[in-house]
Design an enzyme around this catalytic site. Structure first.
Site, PDB file in Angstrom:
ATOM      1  N   HIS A 161     -29.582  98.196  78.571  1.00  0.00           N
ATOM      2  CA  HIS A 161     -29.741  97.972  76.973  1.00  0.00           C
ATOM      3  C   HIS A 161     -31.024  98.880  76.506  1.00  0.00           C
ATOM      4  O   HIS A 161     -31.972  98.742  77.257  1.00  0.00           O
ATOM      5  CB  HIS A 161     -29.905  96.633  77.106  1.00  0.00           C
ATOM      6  CG  HIS A 161     -28.544  95.856  77.291  1.00  0.00           C
ATOM      7  ND1 HIS A 161     -28.601  94.567  77.718  1.00  0.00           N
ATOM      8  CD2 HIS A 161     -27.140  96.263  76.826  1.00  0.00           C
ATOM      9  CE1 HIS A 161     -27.183  94.160  77.806  1.00  0.00           C
ATOM     10  NE2 HIS A 161     -26.542  95.168  77.326  1.00  0.00           N
ATOM     11  N   GLU A 164     -34.360  97.178  76.033  1.00  0.00           N
ATOM     12  CA  GLU A 164     -34.948  96.529  77.144  1.00  0.00           C
ATOM     13  C   GLU A 164     -35.491  97.636  78.036  1.00  0.00           C
ATOM     14  O   GLU A 164     -35.636  97.540  79.262  1.00  0.00           O
ATOM     15  CB  GLU A 164     -33.799  95.776  77.988  1.00  0.00           C
ATOM     16  CG  GLU A 164     -33.165  94.801  77.120  1.00  0.00           C
ATOM     17  CD  GLU A 164     -31.996  94.016  77.875  1.00  0.00           C
ATOM     18  OE1 GLU A 164     -31.788  94.186  78.885  1.00  0.00           O
ATOM     19  OE2 GLU A 164     -31.321  93.248  77.085  1.00  0.00           O
ATOM     20  N   HIS A 306     -33.025  93.306  83.424  1.00  0.00           N
ATOM     21  CA  HIS A 306     -32.747  93.066  82.067  1.00  0.00           C
ATOM     22  C   HIS A 306     -33.903  92.420  81.618  1.00  0.00           C
ATOM     23  O   HIS A 306     -34.684  91.873  82.135  1.00  0.00           O
ATOM     24  CB  HIS A 306     -31.318  92.454  81.710  1.00  0.00           C
ATOM     25  CG  HIS A 306     -30.034  93.324  81.868  1.00  0.00           C
ATOM     26  ND1 HIS A 306     -29.346  94.074  80.829  1.00  0.00           N
ATOM     27  CD2 HIS A 306     -29.639  93.578  82.879  1.00  0.00           C
ATOM     28  CE1 HIS A 306     -28.403  94.625  81.422  1.00  0.00           C
ATOM     29  NE2 HIS A 306     -28.385  94.362  82.720  1.00  0.00           N
ATOM     30  N   GLU A 365     -33.506  88.463  84.621  1.00  0.00           N
ATOM     31  CA  GLU A 365     -33.886  88.645  82.941  1.00  0.00           C
ATOM     32  C   GLU A 365     -35.480  88.652  83.216  1.00  0.00           C
ATOM     33  O   GLU A 365     -36.003  87.592  83.271  1.00  0.00           O
ATOM     34  CB  GLU A 365     -33.351  87.593  82.323  1.00  0.00           C
ATOM     35  CG  GLU A 365     -31.606  87.773  82.215  1.00  0.00           C
ATOM     36  CD  GLU A 365     -31.047  88.723  81.139  1.00  0.00           C
ATOM     37  OE1 GLU A 365     -32.060  89.597  80.576  1.00  0.00           O
ATOM     38  OE2 GLU A 365     -29.944  88.858  81.182  1.00  0.00           O
TER      39      GLU A 365
END
Length: 395
Positions: A161, A164, A306, A365
């Site tokens: 992404h 990110e 992420h 994450e």
């Protein structure tokens, strides 16, 4: 460091003289026959650079070796000179082992800077393998770097992404610290990284989405066609902080054929800064590149980095193998992140990997806050993630 082969030199002798593992030396020279070295041939010696020194009045090689705390034989090996014919002003190359930081991590990466840093590392540590595995929509290279010679193959990627990209910095910092540890023979958190090197072949793709990352970290592309496209998708705004997608407005982590139709029906139906799965699974070159990488390698597990939330997703539709729970428990222990087995989400990279290969896959994450996370969090995030990287040696 380049080394000119002198009479009588062998790989074993060079490895011993420079205090580097023989296998690393061999891997640093993949196109050289270690049993057929020729005088005058140039090979790469990893972990070293050359420092220039000009001969001063009264100098001898022995005196220089004492000043630099180096074995005389190491200086002689690096300089095919007659020690009795030194002249004032002659240039010597002093072999200097790499102990200090090579890269800096004080700002987010762009694709250009990533390429520059990767080439720098490969030049200094030629036992690394760097290859272009694909290209983005805008024909920017997507790089994979591999390190290690173990039977266990583990893959880690970042920047699926656009907003990110701090994940790229985390991967590059780990690679950097890993290499310095190998060069200095200093462990990381008590772990001998030579053992890590011998046990694990690590595949790293630091930046899956170079076009998207550059959109955030450099601004609008120079190409007028793509300028118009992203401005149209972003409703005229030049604030791209909410942009996760590739340059065509396709969310790359919603591109995989793991119940793709479910997400396609409930997510955005046209290009957008985020959450558009695309017109079909694997429609985008970046997503295809990452799928082909898995298909062509025998990865025992994959980790997709992420942001944000400090959680680790590790299951998909009950298809994950039993060892996934053991692994994620160790990841959680080392990072402080919360394991989450199932969520109502499909068509991600780790979902597809688990579905297709029935092997452990994880979405990690990093950090907590609003994307893009402020770069001031980088040091904290890196220390949390470092434990995840290192624990792979034991689980």
């Amino acid at each position: 460091m380049d080394l000119v082969i002198q009479p009588g030199m062998t790989y074993y002798q060079i490895a011993r003289l420079f205090n580097i593992p023989l296998q690393q030396l061999i891997e640093a020279n993949p196109y050289t026959d270690p049993n057929a070295l020729r005088v005058g041939q140039v090979i790469k010696v990893p972990n070293y650079i050359k420092e220039e020194y000009w001969i001063q009045p009264g100098d001898t090689l022995w005196k220089i070796s004492q000043e630099y705390s180096l074995p005389l034989e190491r200086i002689l090996a690096t300089n095919p000179v007659n020690s009795y014919q030194l002249r004032i002003g002659d240039l010597l190359n002093i072999p200097k082992r790499i102990y200090d930081n090579i890269l800096t991590f004080n700002e987010p990466y762009t694709s250009d800077r990533l390429e520059e840093d990767l080439f720098k590392l490969v030049n200094l540590f030629p036992f690394l393998t760097l290859r272009e595995i694909g290209q983005s929509v805008m024909n920017k290279p997507i790089y994979e770097v591999t390190i290690g010679e173990g039977d266990r193959h583990i893959h880690i990627n970042g920047s699926f992404h656009a907003n990110e990209s701090i994940t790229t910095s985390v991967i590059m910092r780990f690679l950097h610290d890993y290499l310095l540890s190998l060069s200095s023979n200093e462990p990381i958190r008590g772990i001998d990284m030579q053992n890590f090197y011998n046990s694990i072949t690590l595949s790293l793709v630091p930046m899956v989405n170079p076009d998207g990352v550059d959109l955030l970290n450099k601004g609008l592309p120079e190409d007028a066609e793509f300028q118009d496209l992203v401005l149209e998708i972003n409703q005229g705004s030049t604030n791209f902080n909410n942009w996760k997608a590739n340059i065509r407005g396709v969310d790359l982590n919603n591109q995989y054929p793991a119940n793709w139709e479910i997400e396609s029906n409930r997510k955005r139906q046209q290009p957008a800064p985020r959450d558009y799965p695309g017109p079909s699974p694997l429609s985008e070159p970046e997503a295809i590149t990452m799928a082909e990488l898995v298909k062509n390698n025998d990865f025992e597990r994959v980790l997709a980095l992420h942001t944000q939330g400090k959680v680790i997703y590790w299951g998909y539709e009950g298809l994950e193998p039993p060892e996934s729970q053991t692994i994620v428990s160790e990841y959680s222990r080392m990072s402080g992140y919360t394991p989450i087995r199932y969520v109502d989400s499909h068509n991600g990279y780790k979902d597809w990997f688990i579905q297709e290969y029935r092997r452990p896959g994880f979405t990690v994450e990093l950090g907590r806050g609003t994307n893009p996370l402020p770069f001031e969090q980088f040091d904290e995030i890196y220390e949390e993630t470092l434990g995840v990287f290192l624990v792979n040696l034991n689980v």
